[in-house]
Structures are given as structure tokens and as C-alpha cells.
Motif scaffolding. Structure first.
Motif: not given
Lengths: 451, 345
Positions: B105-121, B268-270, B310-316, B322-324
Motif C-alpha cells: 500500500v502506497r500511502i503518499g509521498y514525503d518531501g525532503i527539504v534543506f533548511a538552515s537556521q532562520y537568522e543564519g546566512p 510544498t505539498t503541492e 484520511i489520506a486525501g489532500p484535505d485529510g489529517p 504527508l503529500v497525498s
């Protein structure tokens, strides 16, 4: 001969007068003062660290004991909840919690309008961010319990969402909201308004202490209660296994065993076991209890068995120490009036050693209660403790967590509200530990006999 | 004493035996990335059905699948969560223990992001090539493959800040590491032409692909073996560091973290569901078909997990991060038909 080997012997008297202090004595006195100062500094540093620690724990964790609630009247619309109108429980059950959400959001919107709050958020869906996801389940279960409520307007007290709660606890700041997709500044305006109207209140939250853990999207609902029960069952196992085995082993070793190479070996090993890192017992438990005996994973029974192994050396060592401290004259007197060896031990030595044994046991239990490392390996971490056990068998065998494991679990979760709960959990755990240790000190003071 | 102990041991064994025979709740184990989603579903499942709340444990995709494959019977888990597809080797291990019918069962997609300190460079935009240039041991400079000379981000891309390179990446035991290597480092390796240069330099294609995944071990790339909280703490302590996070974690901590775009696309999820954002992966769970009908509520749990509400675009689940899956309907049908992997049925 010896005199000759002393050059300058007695050429100059070393002793000064009694009234004036010579340089050497001065030096020794200052050395002593210095040493005392070191001691004071060491203790002061210790106290300072303790203060900092306690301050950090209390300021970060106190918030977890309070929670924000919203009290609103909800109209339980028969058209939505029971379309056939027969009040048949099976029909009512078909409406899932998702069917209840609109009713609750409408109710909150109405409360906002009644409070006269000006807001651009005019749709009932906009109210979703204010209310915990647990609200729908709360309404649904009370409707299923009492279907007669359908068609009425009933007052409900809902948990506010963790962001609203965080705003009232200064965790969520207005300036960070632009990037937060969970809640907007307009929502916070509503929160301020509802606060004034008295609809929204921050009160003491017993569910944190007695409730079950919740999923990651409902930090506001999570409590430590179920894992407390898990810890309780583990302690039960430890008490019922470690105390009899530990006391029996120590009595045998201390009173009956012959002194030979074997008993020496056993003694050395017990002392060594006391120093073995607890994670070793965890991996032993995984290999023996779960993989070999096939006991269920994450069960408090297994946790208890592992902690028993860890606590046994502590109990044996303290029991032997307290047996040793009973003077031999007691044994001799008992034997002298014709008691058998066993009678002298069980009628005279053991009662006198009992306070020491109890103290050792309680301290061992307290140590086991706070232990996390072995539990990591037997699956008591990473588990959502959401079911309270019903009965002793299920308490021992159904998967559960333990208090320190629950705290570790909370500290890992994404929602910052869980971080606060982790500190709150630490406060509860510390209260338990302090109580147990105080009890141990009390027992020792009250019953200990000195000769 | 010894008689009593044996008696109590027997009693414990007896209790254990009875409980193993009757299990009425679904047992789930596996990936810690899927755990939050599975626990949200389990909670809602317990509220909406008369079945008891399923027991969800984590422990990692591999550990979960290993337990799942141990056999058929109530003492084994019913569902394995995984942040990657089940491997051929694992299917074989399953089959050896009699677990032949598995529903994927494939439930959806998970994005992997690069982030840094908010006040950082200002790390606002990366491309896969940037990450490759920063972290790979051998990179292309002026058309030649050389040992990585870069010390600062600005050394190879003047749009990036002049800060020392420091990246906190998931440790090798994480499923996320695989995605990071394949979708970012390897993609950068190809894009910069380093891979071609390696093959031209006499490496076989397979070796070059492997070499492309390597990151430097001189301290600029720090493996985080714990979870995202640990990465967050490292970012907090190092203003110039960037970290790898799951989208859901970032969205819960937007007050501390600043996300960077990848190849010009903001995560973003979109953008993840359309596939525009390049670094994402599917999440799965696996159901033991032999347990359907034996464990009450198992099929209902699986169906409920991928239900639209549940797993739809408006679900919890989508709300949590989760990216539906746009193809959710097919998944729902597959569960309804109990369609097993690799089978024709």
C-alpha cells in the motif's frame, strides 16, 4: 651511628615559641584554609548546578500541567448525525468523526460571533485551527453513549489546538506566524477575543497526568498516565522477583554458604554485575526473553525482567551489608538457647536487618524506575502508549511504554508542544523518585537499630 | 523457595500462552518516518470503529520488515511500515517463512527539504550540483575531475553566501539517506559532468554510480544518526550549517528553520505531489494477507488508512505533512480486492 648520619643535627632549634607562629605552621594553616575553601567552592558549584537544573526543569515543564480549553454549546444536528431519524445505534455509529467536525466548527464560529469579535475569518472551516482534533471523537462518543442528545444543544469543553495553547504559553509568537501554515494572526485575534469573553480558559489539566499518549498531530491531548501504568507493572515484576531472589541469595551467601573458591567467585561476579552498564542487560533481554523465549515485544513483563536483572546486584549487596551489620552476639545468643541455624536467621537476624533490606530495595526500585537504556532495545520506545490495560495479565503482556521511555519519545517529536510535555514528564518522574528516596531515608531513620 | 519460583514461572508462561492465542488488535511495526502518520490513523481508527486501537511501534523500515517476515500467526506483526519499497531479498526472506501473500500500500509521498537556521546566512536556493560540489570528494573544476578544493559555498557558486561548508545529513541507517544520495548527490554528480568524467577516466559505469554517492568525511558533512530533533539542535548551534529534514518536521518548526529551494522549486505539498520538487519519496505499508479475517479490523484499518478523508489532500495526514498520492483511488481498489504483490489475482 644514626646520629652521625644527621648533618647539622640539633645545630639550630626548630621549635619556635608557643606564642608566635613560625613560617611552617603558617604554611600548614593556610593550606588547610585553602582546602576548606576548595570544599566550599565545590559544594557551592554543586548547589548552583542543581538550582540551574531545577529552574530549567520547572520553568520548561510547568506549562505542561496547564492546558487551554474552549467551552462551547454544540447543536447536535439530527440531519447530519442520524439521517434516518430512528435513533438506531448502528446508524449513528456510521457517522465517523469527520462527520462531526462541521458541527463543532459551526459551534465555535457561533461562539466567536456571539462574543462580538471582528474577524475576516467568516467560514466555519476557518475555526479548525483553534480546536484539537480530539474534539470530534469527544462529541461522537458522548452521542453514542446517549443517543437522546441528538437534536439538543449540549455544552462541551474541548481542548484547544496545541498552537492556540502555545500562544497562551508564549511558545507561539506572533512574529513567527507568517511562515506557520498551522495558524494565522487572525486566529490569534480570535483567541484574544474569546479569552476576554471567557469562552477560552487555561486551566489545570489532569489528563496530562492520567491520560494516554496521543498521535503527533494532537500534542494537546497527550498524557503520561498509560506509561505510568506500564512503569507500575514493571516495578511490580521487579519487586516480586528481585526482592525474594535477592534476599534469598544474600542470606544463603552470608549465613550458610561455605567460604570456598566457588562462593568467592560468585561474590566477585555479583560486585561486577552491579557495575555492568544497563544497556547490556537490555541486549541480554532482547536476546533471551524476546528472541529465545518469545515473550511479546514492548511488554512490561519483559521490561520488568530486564530491570530485575539490573536491580538484583544492588539488592544483594545492600542486603548482605545489612545482614553483616547485625552483631554476631545476636546469632550466638539464639544458637545458645537452642535455636537452629535457620531459626536464628529468620527469627532474629532477618527482622533486625529488614530496614536496611527495605532501604536497599527501594533505592534499587527507584534506580530501575528511572532507567531508559535497556528499554530502548526491547521495544518500549517508539511505541504510542494509547491503550490503558484492562487487568493484570494485559498490564503485564500488552505493549506499553514506561515513564522515562515516554519522555524520550516526546522529546523526539516534531511539534514543539511535545517538548514542553517531555519536561512536564520529567517533573512527574522526579516527584516519584524523590518520594521513593524520602521513603527509604524515613524507613532507615525510623527502624534502624545501632549497636 | 525454588518450588514457589517454578510455580510462578509456570503461571507467567501460562498467561503468556493464553494472550498469544487471542489477539484482537492490529499490530504494526516499522519506519519511524511513517510512525506519525500510522499513529494518527490508529488513533482515528480506534475512535471510529468498535475495534481496539491498533498498536503501532517504530524501529526502522528494515527492522519492521524483518519482524513482518518472521512468519504467519498471531504472534507476528500484521503490518510493516516502510519509508522505501520492500527489497527482493526481503520478499525472499518472507517467502521462506511462509509469508507469501503481501499487499503493498502506497500511502503518499514525503518531501525532503534543506533548511538552515532562520537568522543564519542566506541559504535560499540550492541545486543538486551545489550540494554535490560542496560535499563530494571529487568534483569538476574547469572541466577537470579534481579533489574537492571548495571550502566555502561561494567558492563554486557566487550566489551562495561566503560561509564555511557544513551540512548535517541523515546517517546511513536512515531510509532518508538513500533518497538524499540518489536524488541529490547523484543527480548533482551527473549534472556537473563529474560522472561522465569518471567514466572517461576509466571507471565502469556501475563504479562511477557508486563513486557519485560518496560524501567527504573531513567533518563538513556530519552524519546524524538520531532523528530530526538532533539535526535541529545541530543547526541551532551552528549558524552556518544546513540540515536535511522531512517536510512535516520543517512545517512544525517554521519559527526556527528557513527552507531552501531545490533547483528553483520551493518544497510544498503541492510541488511535491506534482513532482516539480525533485527530492521526495513514496511511503508504504505492507499487509499480511493471511492475517485478514484472522485479526479483526485488519482490512478495515488498511482501507481506513487510504480513505479519502484520511489520506486525501484535505485529510489529517496531509495536514501533518504527508503529500497525498494522486493515484489514491487505485490504492483503495487494490486493498478492497486484496491484491497481492507480484500476483495475478
Amino acid at each position: 651511628m644514626t646520629d652521625a648520619s644527621l648533618p647539622n643535627g640539633g645545630a639550630k632549634s626548630r621549635h619556635g615559641s608557643l606564642t608566635s607562629v613560625d613560617a611552617r605552621t603558617k604554611k600548614r594553616n593556610t593550606a588547610e584554609k585553602r582546602f576548606r575553601a576548595y570544599g566550599v567552592v565545590a559544594i557551592a558549584t554543586g548547589i548552583l548546578f542543581l538550582m540551574v537544573l531545577l529552574y530549567a526543569i520547572i520553568t520548561s515543564g510547568a506549562g505542561a500541567f496547564q492546558q487551554t480549553f474552549i467551552k462551547v454549546p454544540v447543536y447536535l444536528d439530527p440531519a447530519k448525525l442520524d439521517k434516518k431519524g430512528e435513533r438506531n445505534i448502528d446508524d449513528i455509529k456510521k457517522v465517523s468523526t469527520f462527520g462531526y467536525n462541521p458541527l463543532i466548527q459551526n459551534a465555535v464560529l457561533k461562539a466567536v460571533e456571539d462574543a462580538g469579535i471582528e474577524t475576516p475569518l467568516k467560514k466555519s472551516k476557518d475555526m479548525k485551527a483553534l480546536i484539537s482534533a480530539s474534539a470530534a471523537a469527544q462529541v461522537r462518543s458522548s452521542v453514542i453513549e446517549n443517543p437522546a442528545l441528538i437534536g439538543q444543544t449540549v455544552d462541551f469543553k474541548f481542548l484547544a489546538s496545541s498552537r492556540v495553547d502555545g500562544y497562551l504559553k508564549d511558545r507561539v509568537k506572533r512574529e513567527d506566524l507568517a511562515r506557520d501554515k498551522n495558524i494565522d494572526a487572525e486566529h490569534l485575534d480570535i483567541v484574544d477575543g474569546l479569552m476576554e469573553a471567557g469562552v477560552l480558559k487555561k486551566t489545570f489539566n489532569p489528563a496530562f497526568i492520567f491520560g494516554a499518549d496521543a498521535s503527533e498531530s494532537r500534542a494537546e491531548q497527550a498524557g503520561i498516565g498509560v506509561s505510568m501504568i506500564g512503569s507500575f507493572f514493571m516495578m511490580l515484576v521487579v519487586l516480586f522477583l528481585a526482592l525474594p531472589i535477592g534476599v534469598a541469595a544474600s542470606i544463603y551467601l552470608e549465613e550458610f554458604a561455605p567460604k570456598n573458591r566457588w562462593t568467592d567467585l560468585i561474590e566477585v561476579n555479583i560486585s561486577n554485575l552491579a557495575a555492568v552498564p544497563s544497556i547490556v542487560f537490555g541486549i541480554l533481554g532482547l536476546a533471551v526473553f524476546i528472541q529465545f523465549i518469545h515473550l511479546p515485544q514492548s511488554a512490561p513483563l519483559v521490561g520488568g525482567l530486564v530491570l530485575t536483572l539490573m536491580t538484583l546486584p544492588t539488592i544483594i549487596i545492600s542486603t548482605r551489608a545489612s545482614l553483616k551489620s547485625v552483631p554476631p552476639s545476636i546469632r550466638d545468643a539464639a544458637l545458645g538457647v537452642g535455636a537452629s541455624k535457620m531459626q536464628s536467621v529468620f527469627h532474629h537476624v532477618l527482622p533486625l536487618a529488614a530496614p536496611g533490606i527495605l532501604t536497599g530495595t527501594i533505592i534499587g526500585l527507584a534506580q530501575a524506575l528511572g532507567e531508559t537504556a535497556p528499554l530502548l532495545l526491547i521495544g518500549m520506545v517508539g511505541y504510542i502508549a494509547s491503550n490503558a490495560p484492562d487487568g493484570i495479565a494485559s498490564g503485564l503482556l500488552d505493549p506499553n511504554s514506561a515513564m522515562p521511555a515516554q519522555i524520550y519519545e516526546w522529546a523526539k517529536r516534531a511539534d514543539p508542544a511535545y517538548y514542553e510535555r517531555a519536561w512536564g514528564g520529567i517533573i512527574i518522574l522526579l516527584i516519584f523518585l524523590v518520594t521513593m528516596n524520602t521513603l527509604a531515608v524515613f524507613l532507615r531513620r525510623r527502624f534502624e537499630r545501632r549497636w | 523457595m525454588s518450588v514457589k519460583l517454578t510455580a510462578s514461572a509456570l503461571a507467567i508462561a501460562a498467561v503468556a500462552a493464553t494472550s498469544a492465542a487471542a489477539r484482537d488488535q492490529v499490530q504494526v511495526a516499522g519506519s519511524s518516518t511513517v510512525l506519525p502518520y500510522a499513529s494518527i490513523v490508529a488513533e482515528a481508527f480506534g475512535e471510529n470503529f468498535d475495534f481496539p486501537t491498533p498498536v503501532v511501534e517504530s524501529g526502522g523500515s528494515s527492522a519492521g520488515l524483518k519482524r513482518f517476515c518472521q512468519g504467519v500467526g498471531t504472534e507476528h506483526t500484521d503490518v510493516a511500515n516502510a519509508s522505501r519499497k520492500i527489497r527482493e531479498k526481503e520478499i525472499k526472506a518472507c517467502a521462506e517463512n511462509g509469508v507469501t501473500e503481501i499487499i503493498e500500500v502506497r500511502i503518499g509521498y514525503d518531501g525532503i527539504v534543506f533548511a538552515s537556521q532562520y537568522e543564519g546566512p542566506a541559504y535560499n536556493a540550492f541545486t543538486q550540483s551545489d550540494i554535490f560540489n560542496a560535499l563530494a570528494p571529487k568534483v569538476m573544476v574547469d572541466g577537470k575531475l579534481v579533489d574537492n578544493p571548495h571550502k566555502k559555498w561561494s567558492d563554486f557558486n557566487s550566489d551562495l553566501p561566503s560561509e564555511d561548508i557544513l551540512a548535517f545529513i541523515p546517517g546511513t541507517k536512515h531510509g532518508t539517506r538513500e533518497v538524499f544520495e540518489e536524488k541529490v548527490v547523484a543527480a548533482g554528480c551527473e549534472a556537473t559532468g563529474a560522472m561522465e568524467a569518471m567514466i572517461a577516466g576509466g571507471m565502469s559505469e556501475d563504479d562511477a554510480e557508486d563513486a557519485c554517492l560518496a560524501v567527504m568525511s573531513d567533518g563538513r558533512a556530519v552524519d546524524i544518526d538520531g532523528d530530526y530533533t538532533e539535526t535541529l539542535a545541530s543547526i541551532d548551534a551552528n549558524a552556518n550549517g544546513i540540515g536535511v529534514f522531512g517536510l512535516a518536521f520543517y512545517e512544525n518548526n517554521t519559527d526556527k528553520l528557513k527552507v531552501a529551494t531545490m533547483a528553483g522549486v520551493e518544497p510544498t505539498t503541492e510541488t511535491i505531489s506534482t513532482g516539480e520538487y525533485p527530492v521526495s519519496r513514496p511511503l508504504f505499508f505492507y499487509v499480511k494477507k493471511a492475517h485478514i479475517g484472522v485479526i479483526p479490523g485488519l482490512k478495515e484499518y488498511a482501507e481506513f488508512f487510504v480513505a479519502d478523508e484520511i489520506a486525501g489532500p484535505d485529510g489529517p495526514l496531509a495536514e501533518y505533512g504527508l503529500v497525498s498520492d494522486p493515484a489514491l483511488v487505485e490504492t483503495q481498489d487494490a486493498i478492497a480486492d486484496e491484491k497481492i504483490m507480484g500476483g495475478d489475482s
